[in-house]
Design a protein around this motif. Structure first.
Motif, PDB file in Angstrom:
ATOM      1  N   ARG A   4       0.808  -1.210   0.000  1.00  0.00           N
ATOM      2  CA  ARG A   4       0.000   0.000   0.000  1.00  0.00           C
ATOM      3  C   ARG A   4       0.846   1.268   0.000  1.00  0.00           C
ATOM      4  N   CYS A   5       2.091   1.200  -0.550  1.00  0.00           N
ATOM      5  CA  CYS A   5       2.779   2.462  -0.843  1.00  0.00           C
ATOM      6  C   CYS A   5       2.057   3.014  -2.061  1.00  0.00           C
ATOM      7  N   GLN A   6       1.839   4.324  -2.094  1.00  0.00           N
ATOM      8  CA  GLN A   6       1.046   4.894  -3.191  1.00  0.00           C
ATOM      9  C   GLN A   6       1.912   5.353  -4.366  1.00  0.00           C
ATOM     10  N   CYS A   7       3.191   5.604  -4.089  1.00  0.00           N
ATOM     11  CA  CYS A   7       4.035   6.130  -5.157  1.00  0.00           C
ATOM     12  C   CYS A   7       4.950   5.042  -5.726  1.00  0.00           C
ATOM     13  N   ILE A   8       4.845   4.813  -7.019  1.00  0.00           N
ATOM     14  CA  ILE A   8       5.732   3.849  -7.695  1.00  0.00           C
ATOM     15  C   ILE A   8       6.972   4.585  -8.166  1.00  0.00           C
ATOM     16  N   GLN A   9       6.759   5.776  -8.738  1.00  0.00           N
ATOM     17  CA  GLN A   9       7.910   6.595  -9.145  1.00  0.00           C
ATOM     18  C   GLN A   9       7.641   8.048  -8.782  1.00  0.00           C
ATOM     19  N   THR A  10       8.715   8.855  -8.776  1.00  0.00           N
ATOM     20  CA  THR A  10       8.524  10.259  -8.410  1.00  0.00           C
ATOM     21  C   THR A  10       8.883  11.165  -9.584  1.00  0.00           C
ATOM     22  N   HIS A  11       8.187  12.292  -9.618  1.00  0.00           N
ATOM     23  CA  HIS A  11       8.378  13.305 -10.662  1.00  0.00           C
ATOM     24  C   HIS A  11       9.612  14.115 -10.293  1.00  0.00           C
ATOM     25  N   SER A  12      10.600  14.176 -11.173  1.00  0.00           N
ATOM     26  CA  SER A  12      11.875  14.765 -10.751  1.00  0.00           C
ATOM     27  C   SER A  12      12.023  16.237 -11.107  1.00  0.00           C
TER      28      SER A  12
END
Lengths: 69, 69
Positions: A4-12
């Motif tokens: 249940r982590c919501q972020c798979i990748q982050t916007h850099s």
């Protein structure tokens, strides 16, 4: 494996404050072992940001310190 | 009269970071003309905090600056 982590990748790349309508700061916890930052843009789009990136901390502090008009 | 500000009153006494699971920072916008801060406690309770109170800014900055383990 956390489900249940919501972020798979982050916007850099940098996002100016004027495009942001909400910031969610989710602390490490039972559901996810890392801190997550999710911003809602004025367009309605949801974007995950890197909690360790300096520019991310800077824009959130700027929002905090900006006195309401 | 704004119909969609979410906070009617704010919780004035200090809340330790360890009780907080999420912080929502809602910027001034079309739906509400003032900045709002809503924290979700580990108990599940939602609490509105005063965005101008120094202790509120301090705990959010503490959360931001705390490196994930």
């Amino acid at each position: 494996q956390e489900l249940r982590c919501q972020c798979i990748q982050t916007h850099s790349s940098f996002i100016p404050v004027k495009f942001i309508s909400k910031v969610q700061l989710i602390l490490e916890g039972a559901s996810c072992s890392r801190k997550e930052i999710i911003v809602t843009l004025k367009s309605g789009k949801l974007v995950c940001l890197d909690p360790e990136a300096e520019w991310v901390k800077t824009i959130i502090k700027k929002i905090l310190d900006r006195t309401s008009n």
